[in-house]
Write an enzyme that holds these catalytic residues in place. Structure first.
Site, PDB file in Angstrom:
ATOM      1  CD  GLU A 154       0.413   9.568  44.755  1.00 61.82           C
ATOM      2  OE1 GLU A 154       1.107  10.455  44.492  1.00 61.82           O
ATOM      3  OE2 GLU A 154       1.253   8.329  44.906  1.00 61.82           O
ATOM      4  CD  GLU A 311       1.870   5.463  41.919  1.00 58.61           C
ATOM      5  OE1 GLU A 311       2.802   5.986  42.346  1.00 58.61           O
ATOM      6  OE2 GLU A 311       0.982   6.393  41.298  1.00 58.61           O
TER       7      GLU A 311
HETATM    8  C1  GAL Z   1       3.468   9.006  43.240  1.00 60.67           C
HETATM    9  C2  GAL Z   1       2.779   9.224  41.806  1.00 60.67           C
HETATM   10  C3  GAL Z   1       3.514   8.732  40.734  1.00 60.67           C
HETATM   11  C4  GAL Z   1       5.158   9.073  40.761  1.00 60.67           C
HETATM   12  C5  GAL Z   1       5.424   8.463  41.958  1.00 60.67           C
HETATM   13  C6  GAL Z   1       6.837   8.645  42.135  1.00 60.67           C
HETATM   14  O1  GAL Z   1       3.329  10.168  44.013  1.00 60.67           O
HETATM   15  O2  GAL Z   1       1.557   8.828  41.789  1.00 60.67           O
HETATM   16  O3  GAL Z   1       2.851   9.470  39.345  1.00 60.67           O
HETATM   17  O4  GAL Z   1       5.194  10.544  40.809  1.00 60.67           O
HETATM   18  O5  GAL Z   1       4.680   8.771  43.034  1.00 60.67           O
HETATM   19  O6  GAL Z   1       7.241   8.140  43.506  1.00 60.67           O
END
Ligand code: GAL
Length: 672
Positions: A154, A311
């Site tokens: 990110e 994610e």
């Molecule tokens: C994203 C990140 C992850 C985790 C996740 C939590 O921003 O890539 O490492 O922190 O959010 O929602």
């Protein structure tokens, strides 16, 4: 730079997660891998935050545990999405070189202790990170388990805008490349105002905090620079990996509500496959529709090609004011909405819920409660469905509506000196998209200037910053027969944030056939009424139609008598203008009218049920098409469909029942 980029090749639709084995013992790793196999997890992102483990001291590498984890995953047939490990600098680096720490707008540094504590322009950070990347790529570049490279994490999530001296110097280099001549910069930023003229490049700083309003052109270019700077960093990591590995490369984008700092239209061509992280934001009026929008934009970034949801969450996150779990069935509905909208991979953050650290209350595939939990059962169910629908991988989404989206317009809209601080760009986009979504229309999200030839309906919400040539593409498409909707505050400034004069909507003025003279924003909590009885809020405009037909006017409020909705015939098509924010039901009615004029419909006939509760999308493959029907509502729905339903394994003959809260996916017999 050297080896040709390979596309992501996965057997079917990837199902996976971030995995942080550093937090656990090898005994737990074995249990994890057994449970991953049970859930049919087949793509695991590791080493995302690995730096302090694999380089415990400067130049001293220790890959034993990473070798072991990769070996175990490989033995279980699980593919690896390998992080380069550079997402957060180790403590030894920030201690030795505190000058790499990022500086925020008020000129203060941010310290280590969280993550991403580095200035994107820092040479010291970059050199150290690239040395690590080279070690990782040399060691694992040909490893049979590695399917994909995951560069950093990110990028720009926390540190996109850095105001330190090194950033300032890099900003000046970027500006010299853009303008060559300092007078051109002065002209672009309008520095004649408030005695801001620059005579030497070295006088220019990042737009640090000022006492009064800052210069909007300065800020706009700082956004562009900051996005380019992180893209340059991505490229630097990619350039190290490519000669050492033929596996595809990507990084996880943040196409999600509220994150605005990177112009992913310029990033996407560098990705071997677009990957996105999406978290439902329960602060929004309509999180389900925003999820669909983010998925459509992720697909749009890759020009319609399949992408990976890198994610999302099985339940609550830990970073909203109120972090709520998902409703029963919502993991399936959310995940399969992404697949419906073109994702060829569905991954979660994270595999096993942490028991320590800042994210210990973040949901995971394997929750604190363990396998005797509704979340685990739904994860296993989802893994089974993802496996059953593997043939869908590679198919493409059908859409005949385009929505024009622009990060530059977002940056320019959010300027501190706008007519109303209550008008947000993304809010306008979401409101427009939500109206189309509620009608079951499938929308492709495209960049300004994109070829619109396949689209019968073109939506242009709040496109505040627009170039004449970008507006011309929309006008040409309308002349060729499309219907377009442009909404308020569009066409206000050019690429240098300079107001288009002669009447607002600037380069859209002739297309729309309206003359907008003044903006008259509406105070928070107040509404205005249109003469067709509908209500609106936030904004109104004073002006008159030139060639357009006035469809509705303001009946009261600061612009009483001025047009609120207009339609202008243009060539073989028509351009509509909306100069206020309609209440959702009226917005939906307006889009329904335009859709009917353009001849676009939802992808399937609804025999019984409420279209606004349904997510209806068709993906088309070489052999078959796939109709996704996701019922977010509380009542069952019945649709016209024929084929094999892949979730339940039942054949469907003309009528498909989609029970409340459930997902159905039909492999259609004939191309619909
Ligand atoms: C994203 C990140 C992850 C985790 C996740 C939590 O921003 O890539 O490492 O922190 O959010 O929602």
């Amino acid at each position: 730079m050297t080896a040709p980029a390979r596309a992501f090749e996965h057997d079917g639709i990837a199902f996976g997660c971030d995995y942080n084995p550093e937090q656990w013992t090898p005994e737990i790793w074995d249990e994890d891998i057994a449970l991953m196999t049970e859930a049919k997890v087949d793509l695991v992102a590791i080493n995302i935050f690995g730096w302090s483990h694999i380089e415990p001291r400067p130049g001293e590498y220790d890959f034993d545990r990473l070798d072991d984890v990769i070996g175990r995953l490989h033995a279980a047939g699980i593919r690896v999405n390998l992080g380069t490990g550079t997402a957060s600098p180790p403590a030894w680096l920030t201690r030795r070189h505190p000058e790499i720490l990022p500086m925020v707008v008020d000129g203060t540094r941010r310290y280590p202790g969280g993550r991403q504590a580095f200035c994107p322009s820092s040479r010291i950070f970059r050199d150290a990170a690239l040395q690590l990347v080279e070690q990782v790529a040399r060691r694992y570049g040909d490893h049979p388990a590695v399917e994909l490279w995951h560069i950093s994490n990110e990028l720009g999530c926390h540190n996109a805008l850095c105001y330190c001296d090194e950033s300032a110097a890099a900003f000046r280099v970027w500006l010299r490349e853009r303008y060559s001549d300092i007078d051109a910069l002065n002209a672009a930023w309008g520095t004649a105002f408030w005695s801001q003229t620059y005579r030497e490049w070295d006088e220019i700083l990042p737009p640090l905090a000022t006492l009064s309003l800052g210069n909007p052109g300065h800020m706009l270019d700082f956004h562009r620079f900051s996005s380019d700077q992180l893209l340059d960093y991505y490229r630097a990591e990619a350039d190290v990996i490519r000669p050492l590995s033929d596996r595809p490369l990507t990084t996880n984008f943040m196409v999600t509500a509220h994150i605005e700092n990177l112009d992913y239209w310029s990033w996407a061509p560098d990705m071997d496959i677009v990957a996105n992280d999406h978290y439902l934001d329960n602060r929004l009026a309509d999180p389900t529709s925003e999820l669909a929008f983010a998925a459509d934009l992720s697909r749009g970034l890759g020009g319609g090609a399949p992408w990976i949801l890198m994610e999302h969450s099985t339940g609550a996150v830990n970073w909203q004011p109120l972090n709520v779990p998902k409703a029963p069935g919502q993991i399936l509905r959310n995940s399969l909405t992404h697949v419906a909208r073109g994702a060829d991979g569905v991954c979660f953050f994270q595999w096993r819920a942490s028991v320590q650290g800042a994210e210990k209350f973040h949901s995971a595939m394997l929750p604190h409660a363990g396998t005797d939990s509704a979340v685990w059962r739904e994860v296993v169910e989802l893994g089974g469905i993802v496996e059953r629908i593997s043939e869908i991988a590679g198919s493409r989404v059908d859409a005949d509506v385009a929505l024009v989206f622009s990060w530059e317009a977002w940056w320019a809209t959010q300027s501190l000196s706008r007519p109303s601080q209550f008008v947000g760009y993304l809010d306008q986009v979401h409101a427009c998209y939500a109206a189309a979504h509620a009608l079951g229309l499938t929308v492709d999200v495209v960049r300004p200037g994109a070829d619109l030839s396949g689209y019968a309906l073109v939506l242009v919400p709040g496109l505040h910053l627009v170039r004449a040539e970008e507006a011309a593409v929309i006008a040409d498409r309308v002349a060729d027969g499309a219907t377009a909707l442009v909404t308020f505050f569009s066409g206000t400034v050019d690429a240098e944030d300079r107001v288009w004069t002669g009447g607002y909507t600037g380069p859209f003025r002739d297309l729309l056939g309206v003359q907008i003279e003044e903006f008259a924003p509406v105070a928070a909590g107040q509404t205005v009424t249109l003469d067709d009885g509908s209500r609106a809020s936030l904004w109104s405009e004073r002006g008159h139609a030139t060639t357009a037909e006035v469809v509705a006017s303001f009946a009261d409020g600061p612009s009483a008598g001025s047009p609120a909705v207009t339609r202008n015939a243009h060539g073989h098509g028509a351009a509509w203008y909306l100069s206020t924010q309609l209440e959702p039901s009226a917005y939906r009615d307006l889009i329904a009218r335009l859709a009917s004029e353009a001849g676009v419909t939802s992808p399937v006939a609804i025999h019984d049920g409420e279209v606004s509760a349904l997510e209806l999308v068709r993906r088309r493959g070489a052999e078959a098409s796939y109709l996704f029907a996701i019922n977010h509502g509380t009542a069952s729905a019945t649709l016209g469909a024929t084929g094999d339903e892949l979730v339940t394994g039942v054949a469907v003959h003309g009528s498909l029942e989609v029970p409340a809260g459930s997902v159905r996916i039909v492999r259609e017999e004939a191309a619909a």
